[in-house]
Design an enzyme around this catalytic site. Structure first.
Site, PDB file in Angstrom:
ATOM      1  N   THR A   1     -25.625  -4.884 -30.694  1.00 37.58           N
ATOM      2  CA  THR A   1     -23.902  -4.624 -30.895  1.00 37.58           C
ATOM      3  C   THR A   1     -23.102  -5.642 -30.951  1.00 37.58           C
ATOM      4  O   THR A   1     -22.621  -5.664 -31.656  1.00 37.58           O
ATOM      5  CB  THR A   1     -24.075  -3.071 -29.748  1.00 37.58           C
ATOM      6  OG1 THR A   1     -24.846  -2.225 -30.013  1.00 37.58           O
ATOM      7  CG2 THR A   1     -22.824  -3.072 -29.671  1.00 37.58           C
TER       8      THR A   1
ATOM      9  N   ARG B   1     -10.872   2.551 -21.188  1.00 41.13           N
ATOM     10  CA  ARG B   1     -10.883   1.063 -20.940  1.00 41.13           C
ATOM     11  C   ARG B   1     -10.300   0.168 -20.867  1.00 41.13           C
ATOM     12  O   ARG B   1      -9.985  -0.539 -19.112  1.00 41.13           O
ATOM     13  CB  ARG B   1     -11.130  -0.155 -23.208  1.00 41.13           C
ATOM     14  CG  ARG B   1     -12.338   0.365 -23.479  1.00 41.13           C
ATOM     15  CD  ARG B   1     -12.348  -0.942 -25.183  1.00 41.13           C
ATOM     16  NE  ARG B   1     -13.432  -0.268 -25.947  1.00 41.13           N
ATOM     17  CZ  ARG B   1     -13.571  -1.020 -26.803  1.00 41.13           C
ATOM     18  NH1 ARG B   1     -12.621  -1.321 -27.235  1.00 41.13           N
ATOM     19  NH2 ARG B   1     -14.254  -0.250 -27.758  1.00 41.13           N
TER      20      ARG B   1
ATOM     21  N   ALA C   1     -21.015   7.688 -29.496  1.00 43.56           N
ATOM     22  CA  ALA C   1     -20.693   8.766 -30.328  1.00 43.56           C
ATOM     23  C   ALA C   1     -22.122   8.402 -31.065  1.00 43.56           C
ATOM     24  O   ALA C   1     -22.621   8.228 -31.294  1.00 43.56           O
ATOM     25  CB  ALA C   1     -19.807   7.768 -30.982  1.00 43.56           C
TER      26      ALA C   1
ATOM     27  N   GLU D   1     -21.119   0.904 -23.534  1.00 44.76           N
ATOM     28  CA  GLU D   1     -21.197   1.587 -24.048  1.00 44.76           C
ATOM     29  C   GLU D   1     -22.466   0.901 -25.735  1.00 44.76           C
ATOM     30  O   GLU D   1     -22.347   1.124 -26.739  1.00 44.76           O
ATOM     31  CB  GLU D   1     -20.021   0.533 -25.452  1.00 44.76           C
ATOM     32  CG  GLU D   1     -18.915   1.250 -24.577  1.00 44.76           C
ATOM     33  CD  GLU D   1     -17.463   1.203 -25.844  1.00 44.76           C
ATOM     34  OE1 GLU D   1     -17.739   0.670 -26.858  1.00 44.76           O
ATOM     35  OE2 GLU D   1     -16.270   1.659 -24.821  1.00 44.76           O
TER      36      GLU D   1
ATOM     37  N   HIS E   1       0.905  -1.067   0.003  1.00 43.27           N
ATOM     38  CA  HIS E   1       0.096   0.076  -0.089  1.00 43.27           C
ATOM     39  C   HIS E   1       0.767   1.156   0.259  1.00 43.27           C
ATOM     40  O   HIS E   1       2.101   1.132   0.348  1.00 43.27           O
ATOM     41  CB  HIS E   1      -1.212   0.715   0.890  1.00 43.27           C
ATOM     42  CG  HIS E   1      -1.990  -0.934   1.149  1.00 43.27           C
ATOM     43  ND1 HIS E   1      -2.761  -0.974   1.823  1.00 43.27           N
ATOM     44  CD2 HIS E   1      -2.579  -1.806   0.287  1.00 43.27           C
ATOM     45  CE1 HIS E   1      -3.986  -2.164   1.443  1.00 43.27           C
ATOM     46  NE2 HIS E   1      -3.863  -2.570   0.697  1.00 43.27           N
TER      47      HIS E   1
ATOM     48  N   LEU F   1     -14.086  -5.188 -27.663  1.00 43.58           N
ATOM     49  CA  LEU F   1     -13.888  -4.835 -26.791  1.00 43.58           C
ATOM     50  C   LEU F   1     -12.564  -5.149 -25.417  1.00 43.58           C
ATOM     51  O   LEU F   1     -12.575  -5.211 -24.362  1.00 43.58           O
ATOM     52  CB  LEU F   1     -15.082  -5.498 -25.967  1.00 43.58           C
ATOM     53  CG  LEU F   1     -16.286  -5.123 -26.304  1.00 43.58           C
ATOM     54  CD1 LEU F   1     -17.354  -5.826 -25.696  1.00 43.58           C
ATOM     55  CD2 LEU F   1     -16.468  -3.598 -27.010  1.00 43.58           C
TER      56      LEU F   1
ATOM     57  N   GLU G   1       0.891   3.739   1.867  1.00 41.84           N
ATOM     58  CA  GLU G   1       1.858   3.499   2.929  1.00 41.84           C
ATOM     59  C   GLU G   1       3.451   3.361   3.714  1.00 41.84           C
ATOM     60  O   GLU G   1       4.025   3.432   3.857  1.00 41.84           O
ATOM     61  CB  GLU G   1       0.940   3.868   4.419  1.00 41.84           C
ATOM     62  CG  GLU G   1      -0.023   4.477   5.034  1.00 41.84           C
ATOM     63  CD  GLU G   1      -0.987   4.181   4.105  1.00 41.84           C
ATOM     64  OE1 GLU G   1      -2.564   4.164   4.944  1.00 41.84           O
ATOM     65  OE2 GLU G   1      -1.463   3.330   2.801  1.00 41.84           O
TER      66      GLU G   1
ATOM     67  N   ARG H   1      -6.875  -2.028 -27.293  1.00 38.05           N
ATOM     68  CA  ARG H   1      -6.172  -1.925 -28.596  1.00 38.05           C
ATOM     69  C   ARG H   1      -4.658  -1.257 -29.042  1.00 38.05           C
ATOM     70  O   ARG H   1      -3.491  -1.332 -29.198  1.00 38.05           O
ATOM     71  CB  ARG H   1      -6.638  -2.692 -29.747  1.00 38.05           C
ATOM     72  CG  ARG H   1      -7.447  -3.317 -29.413  1.00 38.05           C
ATOM     73  CD  ARG H   1      -7.712  -4.308 -31.353  1.00 38.05           C
ATOM     74  NE  ARG H   1      -8.368  -2.999 -31.859  1.00 38.05           N
ATOM     75  CZ  ARG H   1     -10.106  -3.280 -31.251  1.00 38.05           C
ATOM     76  NH1 ARG H   1     -10.905  -4.051 -30.344  1.00 38.05           N
ATOM     77  NH2 ARG H   1     -10.933  -2.247 -32.090  1.00 38.05           N
TER      78      ARG H   1
ATOM     79  N   THR I   1     -29.687  -0.141 -25.128  1.00 38.03           N
ATOM     80  CA  THR I   1     -29.147  -0.375 -23.823  1.00 38.03           C
ATOM     81  C   THR I   1     -28.455  -0.036 -22.887  1.00 38.03           C
ATOM     82  O   THR I   1     -28.766   0.474 -21.432  1.00 38.03           O
ATOM     83  CB  THR I   1     -28.005  -1.187 -24.006  1.00 38.03           C
ATOM     84  OG1 THR I   1     -28.066  -2.210 -24.712  1.00 38.03           O
ATOM     85  CG2 THR I   1     -26.981  -1.479 -22.692  1.00 38.03           C
TER      86      THR I   1
END
Length: 348
Positions: free
Chosen positions: A201, A189, A159, A285, A51, A209, A53, A212, A290
């Site tokens: 879709t 992503r 979009a 997306e 962590h 998905l 600290e 890349r 959806t």
């Protein structure tokens, strides 16, 4: 003299370096200060590893170690007090006899939630709370949403054409956004935990998905395929990354692929998010149906709308958002990305 706020701001700058790498843990930064001089800095770099600290104290140079017990440690989130994948950070602070701790905000995770602060005070350590509290909570809004609302933080993204369409009719695929916006999407992503799309879709675009165009992890793929009818030849079923398919037909689990059966009578958006409550964030997306499912249920936190110069004749209308507060506008050549927040999320 440097103020507590300035040192806490440095903690936040360090913390954000862990973006995309520490989830489902929060991003945390820490700074150790002796006589107005920073002698140590650290942040939580990777889930399951040390962590902030721990890294902060470990960074102190040999010649400055004598000052650790006379310093103030600034931490953007309440030090943990439980044994998880690493030992408690509150114990580490006590062991090093650090006399003062300045904290950005309380950790509302049940295993911590004030217990770290109490332990430090019981050890005689001075604790200063809520320095840049709003900024500290905003940085970890995904984490706090999961803890306090028992669901992931929901980010909508779509979009749309210049005349308000998200896609043409009859299944013809059109790339609306430009290459700069596409790279921006892939960076997003890599920073979020999951990405969700609907049946149409998946069928029409056959998306991978993944991330890349840049460094970082691939998100968990989530698909709404209520009749479990999508062909297994789609990229989504290649088991290259974890994939979850919500449907009304079956429960089934394989390598990197799980089918989860939903009850038709329950509110779909809420039920999906309930099943995803083990992750911090999900990007929705689309398509339009959806996206509208989550908008109508008011189960969203932020939205990014990419407005493009493309014209679509006779298309599918973009989703309708009614309760969004505009936070920012980004222009990437001909594309304009508007960033909205659901106003109820401002309380996170």
């Amino acid at each position: 003299m440097v103020s507590d706020k300035e040192y806490m701001q440095r903690c936040l700058e360090l913390a954000i370096k862990g973006s995309g790498n520490v989830s489902p843990n929060p991003m945390v930064g820490a700074v150790l200060v002796y006589n107005d001089r920073i002698i140590g800095e650290g942040w939580h770099r990777q889930y399951g590893q040390a962590h902030a600290e721990v890294n902060c104290i470990a960074s102190v140079k040999e010649g400055d170690k004598q000052f650790i017990g006379k310093s103030t440690i600034y931490v953007s989130l309440e030090p943990c007090v439980h044994y998880g994948k690493t030992p408690p950070c509150a114990d580490l602070i006590i062991q090093h006899n650090i006399p003062k701790v300045v904290i950005g905000c309380t950790d509302t995770f049940n295993a911590v939630s004030g217990k770290g602060i109490a332990k430090l005070k019981e050890a005689g350590i001075e604790v200063v709370m809520d320095v840049l509290e709003h900024e500290s909570r905003w940085l970890n809004r995904r984490f706090f949403c999961r803890q306090e609302k028992e669901r992931p933080y929901v980010i909508l993204k779509w979009a749309e054409s210049d005349n308000g369409y998200i896609a043409p009719l009859h299944g013809n695929r059109v790339m609306l956004s430009n290459e700069f916006s596409q790279k921006w999407v892939h960076k997003m992503r890599s920073e979020e935990d999951a990405i969700l799309i609907g049946h149409n879709t998946a069928l029409l675009d056959n998306p991978v998905l993944n991330n890349r165009f840049g460094e970082g992890k691939n998100p968990v793929r989530v698909v709404l395929d209520f009749n479990a009818s999508l062909p297994q030849t789609l990229h989504l079923f290649d088991t290259s990354q974890q994939t979850i398919v919500f449907n009304f037909v079956k429960n089934e689990k394989g390598e990197n692929l799980a089918f989860i059966k939903l009850d038709k009578e329950q509110e779909l958006a809420a039920r999906v998010l309930k099943h995803l409550q083990h992750i911090n964030s999900v990007i929705i997306e689309g398509g339009s149906k959806t996206l509208q499912l989550f908008l109508d249920a008011n189960l969203w936190d932020e939205a990014f709308i990419i407005s493009t110069s493309t014209i679509i004749n006779d298309g599918t209308a973009a989703p309708k958002m009614n309760a969004g507060k505009l936070l920012d506008v980004l222009r990437l050549q001909a594309d304009t990305i508007k960033h909205y927040q659901n106003e109820y999320s401002a309380k996170l």
